[in-house]
Structure formats: structure tokens, C-alpha cells
Write a protein that holds these residues in place. Structure first.
Motif, short mmCIF file in Angstrom:
data_model
loop_
_atom_site.label_atom_id
_atom_site.label_comp_id
_atom_site.label_asym_id
_atom_site.label_seq_id
_atom_site.Cartn_x
_atom_site.Cartn_y
_atom_site.Cartn_z
N ALA A 58 0.83 -1.21 0.00
CA ALA A 58 0.00 0.00 0.00
C ALA A 58 0.86 1.25 0.00
CB ALA A 58 -0.93 -0.01 1.22
N GLU A 59 1.93 1.25 0.78
CA GLU A 59 2.82 2.41 0.83
C GLU A 59 3.50 2.64 -0.52
OE1 GLU A 59 4.05 2.29 5.59
OE2 GLU A 59 5.27 1.21 4.10
N ALA A 60 3.89 1.55 -1.17
CA ALA A 60 4.51 1.67 -2.49
C ALA A 60 3.53 2.24 -3.50
CB ALA A 60 5.03 0.32 -2.96
N ALA A 61 2.28 1.78 -3.44
CA ALA A 61 1.25 2.30 -4.35
C ALA A 61 1.02 3.78 -4.11
CB ALA A 61 -0.06 1.52 -4.17
N ALA A 112 -0.23 3.61 -9.83
CA ALA A 112 -0.20 3.08 -8.47
C ALA A 112 -0.21 1.55 -8.47
CB ALA A 112 -1.39 3.61 -7.68
N MET A 113 -1.01 0.96 -9.35
CA MET A 113 -1.05 -0.50 -9.41
C MET A 113 0.29 -1.06 -9.87
SD MET A 113 -3.56 -3.09 -11.53
CE MET A 113 -4.87 -3.21 -10.33
N GLY A 114 0.94 -0.38 -10.81
CA GLY A 114 2.26 -0.82 -11.23
C GLY A 114 3.24 -0.85 -10.06
N ASN A 115 3.19 0.19 -9.22
CA ASN A 115 4.03 0.20 -8.02
C ASN A 115 3.67 -0.95 -7.09
OD1 ASN A 115 5.30 2.56 -8.89
ND2 ASN A 115 5.15 3.53 -6.86
N ALA A 116 2.37 -1.18 -6.91
CA ALA A 116 1.92 -2.25 -6.01
C ALA A 116 2.38 -3.61 -6.51
CB ALA A 116 0.40 -2.21 -5.88
N ILE A 117 2.29 -3.83 -7.81
CA ILE A 117 2.72 -5.11 -8.39
C ILE A 117 4.22 -5.32 -8.18
CG2 ILE A 117 3.09 -6.31 -10.58
CD1 ILE A 117 0.38 -5.11 -11.49
N ALA A 146 6.11 -3.97 -5.91
CA ALA A 146 6.36 -4.16 -4.48
C ALA A 146 6.01 -5.58 -4.06
CB ALA A 146 5.55 -3.15 -3.67
N ALA A 147 4.84 -6.07 -4.49
CA ALA A 147 4.42 -7.42 -4.12
C ALA A 147 5.41 -8.47 -4.62
CB ALA A 147 3.02 -7.69 -4.67
N GLU A 148 5.81 -8.34 -5.87
CA GLU A 148 6.73 -9.33 -6.45
C GLU A 148 8.10 -9.25 -5.79
OE1 GLU A 148 4.74 -9.95 -10.84
OE2 GLU A 148 6.29 -8.40 -10.62
N SER A 149 8.53 -8.06 -5.38
CA SER A 149 9.82 -7.93 -4.71
C SER A 149 9.80 -8.60 -3.33
CB SER A 149 10.20 -6.46 -4.56
OG SER A 149 9.45 -5.82 -3.54
N LEU A 150 8.59 -8.78 -2.78
CA LEU A 150 8.42 -9.41 -1.46
C LEU A 150 8.16 -10.90 -1.57
CD1 LEU A 150 6.19 -6.64 0.18
CD2 LEU A 150 8.59 -7.15 0.72
N GLY A 151 8.31 -11.46 -2.79
CA GLY A 151 8.12 -12.89 -2.99
C GLY A 151 6.69 -13.32 -3.19
N LEU A 152 5.79 -12.36 -3.45
CA LEU A 152 4.38 -12.65 -3.65
C LEU A 152 4.06 -12.75 -5.13
CD1 LEU A 152 3.08 -10.12 -1.00
CD2 LEU A 152 3.01 -12.61 -0.77
N ALA A 178 -9.79 -1.60 -11.53
CA ALA A 178 -9.14 -2.90 -11.69
C ALA A 178 -8.95 -3.56 -10.34
CB ALA A 178 -7.79 -2.75 -12.39
N GLY A 179 -8.86 -4.87 -10.35
CA GLY A 179 -8.58 -5.62 -9.14
C GLY A 179 -7.20 -6.25 -9.21
N LEU A 180 -6.73 -6.77 -8.07
CA LEU A 180 -5.41 -7.39 -8.02
C LEU A 180 -5.42 -8.52 -7.00
CD1 LEU A 180 -2.48 -7.03 -9.19
CD2 LEU A 180 -1.96 -5.82 -7.07
N CYS A 181 -5.27 -9.75 -7.47
CA CYS A 181 -5.08 -10.88 -6.57
C CYS A 181 -3.67 -10.84 -6.02
CB CYS A 181 -5.29 -12.21 -7.31
SG CYS A 181 -6.94 -12.47 -7.97
N VAL A 182 -3.52 -11.13 -4.73
CA VAL A 182 -2.20 -11.14 -4.10
C VAL A 182 -2.09 -12.35 -3.19
CG1 VAL A 182 -0.57 -9.91 -2.61
CG2 VAL A 182 -2.04 -8.62 -4.17
#
Length: 250
Positions: free
Chosen positions: A33-36, A118-123, A125-131, A160-164
Motif C-alpha cells: 500500500a505504501e509503495a502504491a 499506483a497498481m504498477g508500483n503495487a505489483i 512491491a508485491a513481487e519484490s516481497l516474494g508474492l 481494476a482488481g489485483l489478486c495477491v
């Protein structure tokens, strides 16, 4: 050339539809969320909101509304990214100014762009955290019901939605169009059909590798857009949410 960690994360993206039965830690969700929120936005208006959905019944409902996409229900958490001018209206009220932006079609462009960045940032961030993640455009199939479920106020709209979650499968990297097809110098190059034909072969090889029916990318895209000349109910729900766009010439 040695690529840095950020580039490695961006270049190794995968879209996952299966997730491990493991919750995502709250601190990781906060970092996403912070990254987004750290993403740039038009006039620093921050015209984006994320709804985090954990409740099973809500995920089931959103999965159905998104075209019966089971991964929406099965992901540990589902994020709904919304363009948001509700806070803009509150700022106008605070300053005693009229709020007129929703009459301008540019507001839709601004809001959707802010969501995308924002979603690009969230993606990332999530992938950098192993998600693992997968974006869900199907959230726009039935926006009226999504708005009701999430209790979105006026001037807020789901984009848009985002599964995590933690990946529950191994996937090869999906090929992309040749860079020359999407990056042009000085002017738009219309002579790109050859690149599409080239990409069709790579796309068919990818489908074969993942055990799916081999089809040309061009056939998939042409089929989708011929069947979906108007996707979802946004044409009806946008005006209800206050986006009249009455300065758009018809």
C-alpha cells in the motif's frame, strides 16, 4: 550488463492464478500500500484508493461479478483499485470552492492513469516481497454491484482488481511483443504487422509449454474485441457516480 534488483523484479513478472494456502503478512500488505501511494499522480491529487478485501464471502461475490474467476475468491487477499475524486470534492468543500472536475472527461483519464501507475508500483512491491499477483480487469463487468458491495461513495469508481498471495505453481515467463512494435522513434510507426506475425509464433510456443491450446495472439485479441465492443456496465454507472463528462463532444 548487470541488471539491478529493481529491473530483475520488473523483468521477471508472472501472472498467477493459483495460490498457496498461506496468508499474506499484514506488514507486507502495508508495504504494498505504501509503495502504491508513493507513485506520482496528477497535481499530487492522489486520485486513487485501494480497497483490501479479505472476507471470503466478499471475495466469492467479487469473483462472480468478475466473470466467475475463481482465483479472485481463492487468493488470500484481493485489492480493488479505484479512481477517487471523492477526496477532491471534500477538499473543494473545505476551501469553499465548487467541484466541477467530474463534468470533464479528463477526470476519467486522470483517475485511470493514477490507478494504473499506483497498481504498477503495487505489483512491483508485491513481487519484490516474494508474492504473486494477477490484475483483474473483470471487476468492470458489473461495476454497479461492485460499487454497492464496497459502498463506494460518489466520485469513486472501480477500475481494476489485483489478486495477491504466495504463488501455488511454477510458470514460465510469458513472451511479449517485439520491443520495436511498441517503442517508436519520433513518430508512430504503423508498419508493425510483421512484428505481430513474429510474435504469434512465440505466443503459440508459450501456450504449448503451459499445456494450453495453441492459438495466435492476434486471433485471441481479435476474438476478444469482436465479442466485447462494449465491456461491462461502466456506461451506465459512471454517470451515477457523478462522472457526467458533459463536455465530451458527441
Amino acid at each position: 550488463m548487470n541488471e539491478n534488483e529493481v529491473l530483475n523484479t520488473l523483468m521477471n513478472h508472472r501472472s498467477y492464478r493459483k495460490y498457496a494456502a498461506k496468508p499474506v503478512e499484514p506488514d507486507k500488505l502495508r508495504r504494498i500500500a505504501e509503495a502504491a501511494q508513493a507513485a506520482p499522480s496528477w497535481v499530487n491529487g492522489q486520485q486513487m484508493t485501494i480497497i483490501f478485501v479479505h472476507q471470503e464471502s466478499h471475495k466469492e461475490r467479487l469473483a462472480a461479478l468478475s466473470g466467475n474467476q475463481r482465483h479472485v475468491a481463492e487468493a488470500p487477499v484481493f485489492l480493488v483499485f479505484c479512481l477517487d475524486f471523492y477526496r477532491t470534492r471534500l477538499a473543494c468543500e473545505l476551501e469553499g470552492q465548487p467541484y466541477e472536475a467530474a463534468r470533464d472527461v479528463d477526470a476519467l483519464l486522470v483517475g485511470a492513469t493514477d490507478v494504473g501507475i499506483a497498481m504498477g508500483n503495487a505489483i512491483a512491491a508485491a513481487e519484490s516481497l516474494g508474492l504473486g499477483i494477477i490484475p483483474i480487469g473483470g471487476i468492470r463487468r458489473n461495476t454497479a454491484a461492485v460499487i454497492e458491495l464496497l459502498e463506494l461513495p460518489e466520485y469513486v469508481f472501480p477500475v481494476a482488481g489485483l489478486c495477491v498471495g504466495y504463488p501455488g505453481e511454477e510458470l514460465p515467463k510469458k513472451p511479449r511483443l517485439p520491443l520495436e512494435a511498441v517503442c517508436h522513434e519520433e513518430r508512430y510507426n504503423r508498419d508493425t504487422q510483421g512484428y505481430i506475425a513474429e510474435y504469434n509464433a512465440a505466443f503459440r510456443e508459450y501456450l504449448k509449454a503451459v499445456g494450453q491450446t495453441e492459438r495466435d495472439w492476434s486471433a485471441v485479441i481479435a476474438h476478444f474485441y469482436s465479442l466485447n465492443p462494449q465491456y461491462g456496465d461502466a456506461g451506465q454507472t459512471l454517470p451515477r457516480q457523478g462522472f457526467t463528462c458533459d463536455n465530451l463532444q458527441k
